[in-house]
Scaffold this motif. Structure first.
Motif, PDB file in Angstrom:
ATOM      1  N   MET A 311       0.832  -1.201   0.000  1.00 17.31           N
ATOM      2  CA  MET A 311       0.000   0.000   0.000  1.00 17.31           C
ATOM      3  C   MET A 311       0.865   1.250   0.000  1.00 17.31           C
ATOM      4  N   VAL A 312       1.881   1.244   0.857  1.00 20.09           N
ATOM      5  CA  VAL A 312       2.760   2.412   0.962  1.00 20.09           C
ATOM      6  C   VAL A 312       3.536   2.619  -0.335  1.00 20.09           C
ATOM      7  N   LEU A 313       4.100   1.546  -0.876  1.00 15.34           N
ATOM      8  CA  LEU A 313       4.922   1.669  -2.079  1.00 15.34           C
ATOM      9  C   LEU A 313       4.090   1.781  -3.348  1.00 15.34           C
ATOM     10  N   GLY A 314       2.898   1.219  -3.334  1.00 13.38           N
ATOM     11  CA  GLY A 314       2.082   1.215  -4.534  1.00 13.38           C
ATOM     12  C   GLY A 314       1.349   2.505  -4.806  1.00 13.38           C
ATOM     13  N   ALA A 315       1.119   3.304  -3.771  1.00 12.33           N
ATOM     14  CA  ALA A 315       0.365   4.541  -3.962  1.00 12.33           C
ATOM     15  C   ALA A 315       1.040   5.502  -4.942  1.00 12.33           C
ATOM     16  N   PRO A 316       2.347   5.786  -4.824  1.00 14.22           N
ATOM     17  CA  PRO A 316       2.972   6.682  -5.817  1.00 14.22           C
ATOM     18  C   PRO A 316       2.942   6.114  -7.228  1.00 14.22           C
ATOM     19  N   VAL A 317       3.106   4.805  -7.351  1.00 15.11           N
ATOM     20  CA  VAL A 317       3.040   4.182  -8.677  1.00 15.11           C
ATOM     21  C   VAL A 317       1.645   4.357  -9.267  1.00 15.11           C
ATOM     22  N   ALA A 318       0.628   4.181  -8.424  1.00 14.13           N
ATOM     23  CA  ALA A 318      -0.749   4.347  -8.889  1.00 14.13           C
ATOM     24  C   ALA A 318      -1.013   5.784  -9.325  1.00 14.13           C
ATOM     25  N   ALA A 319      -0.429   6.744  -8.632  1.00 14.89           N
ATOM     26  CA  ALA A 319      -0.610   8.147  -9.019  1.00 14.89           C
ATOM     27  C   ALA A 319      -0.005   8.414 -10.393  1.00 14.89           C
TER      28      ALA A 319
END
Length: 505
Positions: A311-319
């Motif tokens: 969740m922490v690492l995936g959020a910037p990628v999702a943005a």
């Protein structure tokens, strides 16, 4: 404050306020057993320290967002933070369990006031095209806070008793409130109506409170029990009455422009469905890990840790994906990953390795991060400033009802606390229950396909023209109105990472 520093300060306050709520929810789970022993209270009465808060928040978020659109979100954020901290101090000093429950309800009221305001600061200080990265940073911060909550709560309870987890909120809330005073977001032209329709607000709050209360009782009573059936019928009747009233009133609680916005409404449905799938899965999987395999909280946390990390690492990628490929691709991919993660967990058994279980949780966390950032970015970016508060309240309401619905679905599918705690019986029921949740989560693909296929720089929500603003608000564009602060608005917060840790204890 310079133009450059304003967005960064707003992001700091927004993330800190959301983290405060996430921490409060997760550390309380660790404190409840100690609280129960100190007051010699029953399990049912102790559970109301969570249920009372949940009912207050769930029923008032939309109304709080509506008030923020009228009086200003900066003002409501400050009031909400002060009240949240003061209620926390009162709980720490409470002489009995009924006092704790009553003050938790009060804390929930102030929590509802501050939640829609946290994303409002981002909407007012960042352009719609650039909102993805701040939302991703905020989502990662919430996930980190939720993941650290059980550990921090364990330390506080061990050395300071259950009261320490509430004392922790007091200085944090007051410091964030002081920082909030330094943020001066732009004041957009107010397009929301001036009046709050009390009848509509009452019907909405009553329908949501009854629905949340009914769903919360499903794991103990079941879907076919008379209280469950009556509660669902009552909530449906109140919702029908609300719909009838909203269509006829001149000042609806949910403006017609918001109700007719496809990106906003579809994002709400996705959040409801996917949060239900996530929380239902966490309820089932952690019950299996602790209740059947008899793992302690630390070992269980290590199993679920990859979910929080992704969740922490995936959020910037999702943005980044949202900015490049659009909301439809992001929501579809995220939903598919959530379904894949749940299906993977449905195959977990006594002989399953940690690597396999951790990988399934990681896929689930990555998918949830993608859905959260995409849906939040769509809602925040597509809601005009004058309506974004009520939109945020609706979004956060979906995020509050979703987990309760997911746990109810899991319990109805066989993953119930009433199941015999043996490896054979629960293992047999866990797989089918998770497959039901995977199928339920897959329904999120339908609204995901209705989202914009390309990044949008303009809001699809119709903005009333000047003449209509005069008719509804009574103030012509450009005229000053000193009766209240200009419409700070936006989005309600989403406690994206709170699901990762809420059931670890």
């Amino acid at each position: 404050m310079t133009a450059r520093s304003r967005p960064h300060r707003a992001l700091l306050v927004s993330a800190a306020g959301a983290m405060l709520v996430a921490l409060d929810g997760t550390v309380l789970l660790v404190a409840q057993p100690s609280l129960q022993r100190d007051f010699d209270a029953s399990v049912e009465l102790t559970q109301w320290t969570s249920t009372g808060y949940m009912l207050a928040v769930g029923s008032l978020l939309v109304i709080a967002g509506r008030l923020g659109d009228r009086y200003g979100h900066a003002r409501l954020l400050f009031i909400g933070l002060l009240g949240f901290g003061a209620a926390s101090a009162g709980i720490a000093l409470a002489p009995s369990i009924p006092w704790v429950i009553a003050l938790r309800v009060v804390q929930g009221v102030f929590g509802a006031l501050l939640q829609p305001a946290t994303l409002a600061l981002l909407r007012l200080t960042y352009p719609p095209a650039g909102i993805g990265r701040p939302i991703a940073i905020r989502t990662s911060a919430i996930a980190a806070a939720a993941g650290a909550g059980p550990v921090l709560g364990g330390v506080l309870v061990a050395y300071g008793g259950w009261q320490a987890v509430f004392w922790l909120n007091v200085p944090i809330a007051f410091v964030i409130a002081a920082l909030a005073l330094t943020v001066r977001p732009p004041s957009p032209e107010r397009i929301a109506t001036r009046r709050l329709d009390l009848a509509g607000a009452t019907l909405l709050a009553a329908a949501l409170a009854l629905l949340v209360h009914t769903l919360a009782g499903v794991p103990q009573r079941g879907w076919t029990a008379p209280p469950t059936v009556l509660g669902l019928v009552g909530a449906t009747a109140l919702a029908a009455a609300l719909t009838w009233h909203e269509r006829r009133t001149a000042h609806p609680t949910v403006p017609h422009e918001v109700a007719r916005s496809v990106p906003v409404t579809t994002s709400m449905v996705i959040l409801l469905v996917i949060s239900a799938g996530l929380f239902g899965t966490l309820f089932t999987a952690t019950f299996y890990l602790q209740g059947v395999l008899r793992l302690d909280a630390l070992a269980c946390g290590l199993y679920v840790l990859p979910l929080t990390v992704l969740m922490v690492l995936g959020a910037p990628v999702a943005a980044t994906a949202l900015r490049r490929y659009g909301a439809r691709a992001g929501a579809t991919a995220g939903t598919a990953l959530v379904v894949a993660g749940i299906v993977g967990l449905s195959g977990v058994g006594p002989s399953t390795t940690w690597t396999y279980t951790a990988a399934a949780f990681a896929v689930l966390g990555a998918g949830f991060a993608a859905v959260m950032v995409t849906a939040t970015g769509t809602v925040v970016g597509d809601a005009p400033p004058g309506y974004a508060g009520v939109v945020g309240g609706l979004k956060q309401t979906a995020m509050n009802i979703g987990p309760t619905l997911g746990i109810a679905v899991a319990a109805g599918a066989g993953a119930s606390a009433g199941s015999t705690l043996t490896t054979a019986t629960f293992s047999a029921s866990m797989g089918p229950a998770l497959l039901v949740l995977a199928g339920f989560s897959a329904l999120g693909l339908i609204p995901a396909l209705l989202l914009p296929s390309r990044p949008s720089r303009r809001s699809p929500v119709e903005v009333p023209d000047s003449r209509r603003c005069v008719d509804e608000v009574g103030v012509r564009p450009g005229e000053a109105d000193d009766s209240f602060e200009g419409g700070r608005s936006v989005e309600g917060v989403d406690e994206a990472g709170a699901g990762a840790a809420r059931f670890l204890t």
